[in-house]
Structure formats: structure tokens, C-alpha cells
Design an enzyme around this catalytic site. Structure first.
Site, PDB file in Angstrom:
ATOM      1  CD  GLU A 143       6.211  -3.236  -3.368  1.00 25.45           C
ATOM      2  OE1 GLU A 143       5.032  -3.165  -3.748  1.00 25.45           O
ATOM      3  OE2 GLU A 143       6.615  -2.758  -2.290  1.00 25.45           O
ATOM      4  N   GLY A 195      -1.073  -0.256   1.469  1.00 33.26           N
ATOM      5  CA  GLY A 195      -1.200  -1.412   0.589  1.00 33.26           C
ATOM      6  C   GLY A 195      -0.498  -1.143  -0.724  1.00 33.26           C
ATOM      7  N   GLY A 250      -4.138   1.600  -3.971  1.00 35.53           N
ATOM      8  CA  GLY A 250      -4.083   2.963  -3.449  1.00 35.53           C
ATOM      9  C   GLY A 250      -4.626   3.980  -4.451  1.00 35.53           C
ATOM     10  CB  CYS A 309       6.306  -0.939   2.013  1.00 39.56           C
ATOM     11  SG  CYS A 309       6.247  -0.439   3.729  1.00 39.56           S
ATOM     12  CE  LYS A 369     -10.145  -4.484   3.897  1.00 40.89           C
ATOM     13  NZ  LYS A 369      -9.817  -5.912   4.020  1.00 40.89           N
ATOM     14  CD  GLU A 423       2.735   5.941   4.682  1.00 37.38           C
ATOM     15  OE1 GLU A 423       3.648   5.746   3.859  1.00 37.38           O
ATOM     16  OE2 GLU A 423       2.723   6.912   5.462  1.00 37.38           O
TER      17      GLU A 423
HETATM   18  P1  NDP Z   1      -3.541  -4.457  -1.278  1.00 37.85           P
HETATM   19  O1  NDP Z   1      -3.483  -3.116  -1.866  1.00 37.85           O
HETATM   20  O2  NDP Z   1      -4.020  -5.566  -2.090  1.00 37.85           O
HETATM   21  O3  NDP Z   1      -4.435  -4.481   0.042  1.00 37.85           O
HETATM   22  C1  NDP Z   1      -4.295  -3.586   1.079  1.00 37.85           C
HETATM   23  C2  NDP Z   1      -5.598  -3.456   1.799  1.00 37.85           C
HETATM   24  O4  NDP Z   1      -6.543  -2.834   0.940  1.00 37.85           O
HETATM   25  C3  NDP Z   1      -6.209  -4.787   2.211  1.00 37.85           C
HETATM   26  O5  NDP Z   1      -6.894  -4.643   3.435  1.00 37.85           O
HETATM   27  C4  NDP Z   1      -7.201  -5.032   1.070  1.00 37.85           C
HETATM   28  O6  NDP Z   1      -8.241  -5.905   1.405  1.00 37.85           O
HETATM   29  C5  NDP Z   1      -7.708  -3.632   0.847  1.00 37.85           C
HETATM   30  N1  NDP Z   1      -8.352  -3.447  -0.446  1.00 37.85           N
HETATM   31  C6  NDP Z   1      -8.253  -4.212  -1.577  1.00 37.85           C
HETATM   32  N2  NDP Z   1      -9.021  -3.707  -2.568  1.00 37.85           N
HETATM   33  C7  NDP Z   1      -9.616  -2.599  -2.062  1.00 37.85           C
HETATM   34  C8  NDP Z   1     -10.506  -1.638  -2.597  1.00 37.85           C
HETATM   35  N3  NDP Z   1     -10.960  -1.716  -3.852  1.00 37.85           N
HETATM   36  N4  NDP Z   1     -10.914  -0.616  -1.813  1.00 37.85           N
HETATM   37  C9  NDP Z   1     -10.464  -0.516  -0.541  1.00 37.85           C
HETATM   38  N5  NDP Z   1      -9.621  -1.404   0.032  1.00 37.85           N
HETATM   39  C10 NDP Z   1      -9.189  -2.430  -0.728  1.00 37.85           C
HETATM   40  O7  NDP Z   1      -2.079  -4.672  -0.728  1.00 37.85           O
HETATM   41  P2  NDP Z   1      -1.508  -5.957  -0.027  1.00 37.85           P
HETATM   42  O8  NDP Z   1      -2.338  -6.381   1.112  1.00 37.85           O
HETATM   43  O9  NDP Z   1      -1.236  -6.930  -1.092  1.00 37.85           O
HETATM   44  O10 NDP Z   1      -0.143  -5.382   0.612  1.00 37.85           O
HETATM   45  C11 NDP Z   1       1.038  -5.408  -0.070  1.00 37.85           C
HETATM   46  C12 NDP Z   1       1.347  -4.032  -0.617  1.00 37.85           C
HETATM   47  O11 NDP Z   1       1.290  -3.073   0.409  1.00 37.85           O
HETATM   48  C13 NDP Z   1       2.743  -3.959  -1.171  1.00 37.85           C
HETATM   49  O12 NDP Z   1       2.726  -3.357  -2.436  1.00 37.85           O
HETATM   50  C14 NDP Z   1       3.487  -3.036  -0.197  1.00 37.85           C
HETATM   51  O13 NDP Z   1       4.517  -2.306  -0.713  1.00 37.85           O
HETATM   52  C15 NDP Z   1       2.404  -2.184   0.330  1.00 37.85           C
HETATM   53  N6  NDP Z   1       2.733  -1.729   1.660  1.00 37.85           N
HETATM   54  C16 NDP Z   1       3.101  -0.434   1.839  1.00 37.85           C
HETATM   55  C17 NDP Z   1       3.474   0.027   3.074  1.00 37.85           C
HETATM   56  C18 NDP Z   1       3.841   1.439   3.295  1.00 37.85           C
HETATM   57  O14 NDP Z   1       3.829   1.863   4.441  1.00 37.85           O
HETATM   58  N7  NDP Z   1       4.173   2.201   2.280  1.00 37.85           N
HETATM   59  C19 NDP Z   1       3.507  -0.854   4.220  1.00 37.85           C
HETATM   60  C20 NDP Z   1       3.061  -2.170   3.940  1.00 37.85           C
HETATM   61  C21 NDP Z   1       2.688  -2.580   2.689  1.00 37.85           C
HETATM   62  P3  NDP Z   1      -8.141  -7.470   0.995  1.00 37.85           P
HETATM   63  O15 NDP Z   1      -7.124  -8.050   1.879  1.00 37.85           O
HETATM   64  O16 NDP Z   1      -9.488  -7.989   1.261  1.00 37.85           O
HETATM   65  O17 NDP Z   1      -7.761  -7.535  -0.451  1.00 37.85           O
END
Ligand code: NDP
Length: 451
Positions: A354, A206, A211, A262, A153, A228
Site C-alpha cells: 500500500e 489505520g 492494527g 484506504c 483519539k 479498518e
Molecule cells: P496508523 O496505524 O499509524 O495510525 C492510526 C491511528 O492509530 C492513529 O491515531 C495513531 O496515532 C494510532 N496509533 C499508532 N500507534 C498506536 C498504538 N501502538 N496503539 C494504539 N494506537 C496507535 O495509520 P495512519 O494514521 O498512518 O493511517 C494510514 C493507514 O490507515 C493506511 O494504511 C490506511 O489504509 C489505513 N486506513 C484504513 C481505513 C479503513 O477504513 N480500512 C480508512 C483510513 C485509513 P498517531 O497518529 O499518534 O500515530
């Protein structure tokens, strides 16, 4: 439901994408369950051959995938090419693993005990918008290698390259249902993958807030999860370092991908007695960062991913008195934000939260102990850099900083051949590295009586 996908560099509509609902998610899981059995039954060498075929197909489409990412995520073209190529590289790396997923033989009384690494089943990979392709493939490739089926997804804002990856995998001969790309909302498709009993593992990248929710959902089903999450990584510069090199590379360490990384080194900690000299060197390096049209070969940094995200980034810099200096960015359409250097007090929110944009804080420290304490004064622990010419100090500080991925005299964070993941609220589990496919298996032990 059809959703418009926006080009962040000019705010035009790039495409419309059909988002899956809960019923479509359940149907995809049902197909994946069936496909996974046949996939796991293939000879390991045959699975490896499929992964290599997808890698070849992706490599042949690097320019197309790169153009798509430029339009969808605003990544500079050179960076976008590297990301597409990384997909092929990661697939090839894990193509070497299906034949090496060995169990063990354990001496026991009355017979023999052997262990098998059985594929865990259907895996849900939920990816973010900041590096859509690389982060997706870090979960997808080792899971496929282990004999799992995957439902990917992608993030709502950036689904286009993931959708194309799914198509290319099919064109390369991957059987239907082994890799399904399911664009949709996090609170619909993402949550259903988390709650569905037939999805046996979740790989989530994310924000820490989401998370936490994903982890709680997985707990309902006692479902393993890799997280992550966010970061607030320290870039520690000691007085004995090559200050010119440390200052010249610091902007890349935090502003690459417009800071939407990240692993961004978003806190620069500088030994107090060289702070003035370091800032003198840093300022021209920041002003020289080329922010602009991501289609241009000379652009280093593109726009932020979306208007809502730019608003969030800007909300952190509401007090101009903490701004030391800024770089430049285009005006007009597009979600632009200039590289920004702050000199805030230690307790300021920009030091602890962040920002996930091109904003960095610079903080002075007194000595080695103060540097380590300051680096560890964070709920996060993902990455970090240590700049020094003293090898002993480099190792001491590396061991002292509570983060999963550190580099000495470098900002390199992710190599697919080494484990990647965070401490504390930056996550749980490790991705990448040679052992990654084992994380997509259950260990089964079988006793054979000798009489
Ligand atoms: P989000 O947590 O908003 O989204 C990540 C993913 O989760 C998206 O596909 C999102 O879908 C989905 N999602 C949202 N709500 C839910 C839910 N309730 N249940 C399951 N899945 C859900 O993060 P961002 O996309 O805003 O990414 C940025 C963040 O990711 C930053 O904080 C960054 O640090 C972190 N990150 C961490 C990394 C690592 O390896 N540690 C690498 C890259 C990013 P939708 O788009 O539809 O909201």
C-alpha cells in the site's frame, strides 16, 4: 506537552495542541465510566434527541470545520465541506436507532426467554489522519446511539477538527464525559485505551501494522475490536466496458484525497487487448487532475499530509523506468506529489504494497479468470471496481473478488447506510449500515420461569 500542527500546503504552524499522557487518559476513562451509566439510563428518545442536536450544531459549523480541515489536512475545500456535512448526516442516521435496538423473545420450556441489547460501556475510537472527521464519526455515532460513552483519539497530525467536534457536542448539550476527544500519541493514549480494562471495545482505523498490535493488545483483555486497515484495491476494466468513462473516472478513483484513501483503486487491471486504447484515454485525464492550493474551489487534489509521508510515497518510485506518465503539482513549500501512473512487472513492490499516495499501477490481464486471480493476489481485500457492460460478468466477478466493498461501473465505496469493512488483512468487522449500533452492545438473555 504541546505539539505544533503543520499546514501541509505551506508548512506553516496552524496551532499548538496539548497532548494527553497516560494519567490524563486514565482520568478521562474514569469520567467516561460515570458518564456512560447516566447516558445509558436516558430514555432512548432522549439519546436520539442529543444526537440530532449535535448534528444541527455541526451543520451550522460546516464552513468552520471545513476551513480547519483545509488548514490541518490539506483537503480541498469542496471535499472538506462534504466531510463536515457527512458528520451531521451520520449523526442523524444513527439518531433513528436508539429506539430500534430491540431484543427478541425466544420460546423455551418452563417460561419465557427475552434478550436485551445492553450498551457495552466505554468505547475507544482510534482514528487515522486521512479522513479525520468522517472516520471518527463512523465509530462515535453508533456507539453513542447504543448508549456507550466514547473516548476519541485522533491522529497526531490531524487532531483539530476532532477537538472542535468534541467542543460542538458539548455546546449542543451532550453531558460531560459522554464524548471525550483526547489528542495524543498512538503509543501513549492509543495504547492505554487498548490496555485499560474499563475501555470495553476498541474501534481502530489505520495501518495494518498498527492494527495487528492493537488486536494483540485487545487479546490481553479479551476486548472486542473492529479493525479498518489498509487496502490495495483493484479497478478491473474489461474490454466491453465504456472505456471512455472508465478512463475518465479512474484518476478520481485513486488520486482523490491525494491517494490517502484506504479504498483507493490503486491497481488498475485492464484487459490486455484494450490496454493501449485505455492508456491513451487515461493519460490526458491524469494530466488534467487539478493539484494545488486546497483553499481554491477548483482544486481537486491537495498535498500529502506530512513531509515524512511524502518521503515514504516517493520511496516507492525510485526507478523511473516503470513510470508511464505523471500529472503536475505545485513547487515550493508544501508536501506535494504529482499523480503518477506506473507500468511495473507483476512482482514489483508497487503492485503489492500500500503506497497511500497518488500513485497507481496499471497491469494487463488476459481473461476473466486471470482478472479475478490478479485482483485476489493481495494480502488486502477492502474495495474494488468492475467495469463491464455484461451484468452476468459484473456479478460473477463481484462474487469472486475477495473484498468487502465493490462497485460496478462506479468507484463509490462508502455509503453510511451500507456496511463497510474489509477481507483478509484489510480488517475485521463491519462499520456503518443499519446494524452498526448492535456492535456496541452485549446481548443479554434473561429467562423468566412461568411458575
Ligand atoms: P496508523 O496505524 O499509524 O495510525 C492510526 C491511528 O492509530 C492513529 O491515531 C495513531 O496515532 C494510532 N496509533 C499508532 N500507534 C498506536 C498504538 N501502538 N496503539 C494504539 N494506537 C496507535 O495509520 P495512519 O494514521 O498512518 O493511517 C494510514 C493507514 O490507515 C493506511 O494504511 C490506511 O489504509 C489505513 N486506513 C484504513 C481505513 C479503513 O477504513 N480500512 C480508512 C483510513 C485509513 P498517531 O497518529 O499518534 O500515530
Amino acid at each position: 506537552m504541546s505539539t505544533a500542527i503543520i499546514n501541509p500546503a505551506d508548512e506553516t504552524v496552524v496551532a499548538h495542541v496539548e497532548f494527553a499522557d497516560r494519567e490524563a487518559t486514565d482520568a478521562a476513562v474514569a469520567r467516561a465510566v460515570v458518564a456512560q451509566r447516566a447516558w445509558a439510563a436516558l430514555a432512548p428518545a432522549a439519546r436520539a434527541a442529543h444526537l440530532r442536536a449535535i448534528a444541527d450544531m455541526v451543520e451550522a459549523h460546516v464552513p468552520e470545520l471545513a476551513d480547519l480541515e483545509v488548514a490541518n489536512a490539506g483537503h480541498p475545500i469542496g471535499q472538506a465541506r462534504g466531510e463536515a456535512q457527512a458528520v451531521a448526516d451520520v449523526l442523524r442516521y444513527y439518531a433513528a436507532t436508539p429506539e430500534r435496538l430491540t431484543g427478541s423473545q425466544i420460546p423455551v420450556a418452563g417460561g419465557w426467554d427475552v434478550t436485551f441489547c445492553e450498551p457495552i460501556g466505554v468505547v475507544g475510537v482510534i482514528s487515522p489522519w486521512n479522513f479525520p472527521l468522517p472516520i471518527a464519526i463512523w465509530g462515535v455515532a453508533p456507539a453513542l446511539a447504543a448508549g456507550c460513552a466514547v473516548i476519541l483519539k485522533p491522529a497526531e497530525w490531524t487532531p483539530l477538527t476532532s477537538i472542535r467536534l468534541g467542543e460542538l457536542a458539548r455546546e449542543a448539550g451532550l453531558p460531560e464525559g459522554v464524548l471525550t476527544v483526547l489528542p495524543g500519541r498512538g503509543d501513549v493514549v492509543g495504547e492505554r485505551l487498548v490496555s485499560h480494562p474499563e475501555v470495553r471495545k476498541i474501534v481502530f482505523t489505520g495501518s495494518t501494522a498498527t492494527g495487528r498490535r492493537v488486536m494483540a493488545g485487545c487479546a490481553e483483555n479479551i476486548k472486542p475490536v473492529t479493525l479498518e486497515l489498509g487496502g490495495k484495491s483493484a479497478n478491473i476494466v474489461f474490454a466491453d466496458a465504456d472505456l471512455e468513462l472508465a478512463a475518465a473516472s479512474a484518476p478520481g478513483g485513486v488520486f482523490d484525497n491525494a491517494g490517502q484513501d484506504c479504498c483507493a483503486r490503486s491497481r488498475i487491471l485492464v484487459e490486455a487487448r484494450v490496454l493501449d486504447r485505455f492508456l491513451e484515454l487515461l493519460e490526458p485525464a491524469v494530466r488534467a487532475v487539478a493539484v494545488g492550493d486546497p483553499r481554491s474551489e477548483t482544486t481537486e487534489v491537495g498535498p500529502l499530509v506530512a513531509a515524512a509521508h511524502r518521503e515514504r510515497v516517493a520511496s516507492f518510485v525510485d526507478d523511473e523506468s516503470i513510470v508511464a506518465f505523471r500529472g503536475t503539482c505545485p513547487e515550493g513549500p508544501g508536501f506535494w506529489y504529482p499523480p503518477t501512473v506506473l507500468l511495473p512487472p507483476r512482482e514489483h513492490r508497487t503492485v503489492h504494497e500500500e503506497i497511500f499516495g497518488p500513485v497507481v499501477v496499471v497491469l494487463p490481464f488476459e481473461d476473466e479468470a486471470d482478472a479475478v486471480a490478479l485482483a485476489n493476489d493481495s494480502i488486502f481485500g477492502l474495495s474494488g471496481s468492475i467495469w463491464t457492460r455484461d451484468v452476468g460478468r459484473a456479478l460473477r466477478v463481484s462474487r469472486g473478488v475477495q473484498a468487502g466493498n465493490l462497485s460496478v461501473n462506479s468507484h463509490s465505496s462508502v455509503r453510511f447506510s451500507t456496511p463497510f469493512g474489509g477481507y483478509k488483512q484489510s480488517g475485521i468487522g463491519r462499520e456503518l449500515g443499519p446494524d452498526a449500533p448492535y456492535a456496541f452492545t452485549e446481548t443479554k438473555n434473561v429467562f423468566l420461569a412461568d411458575s
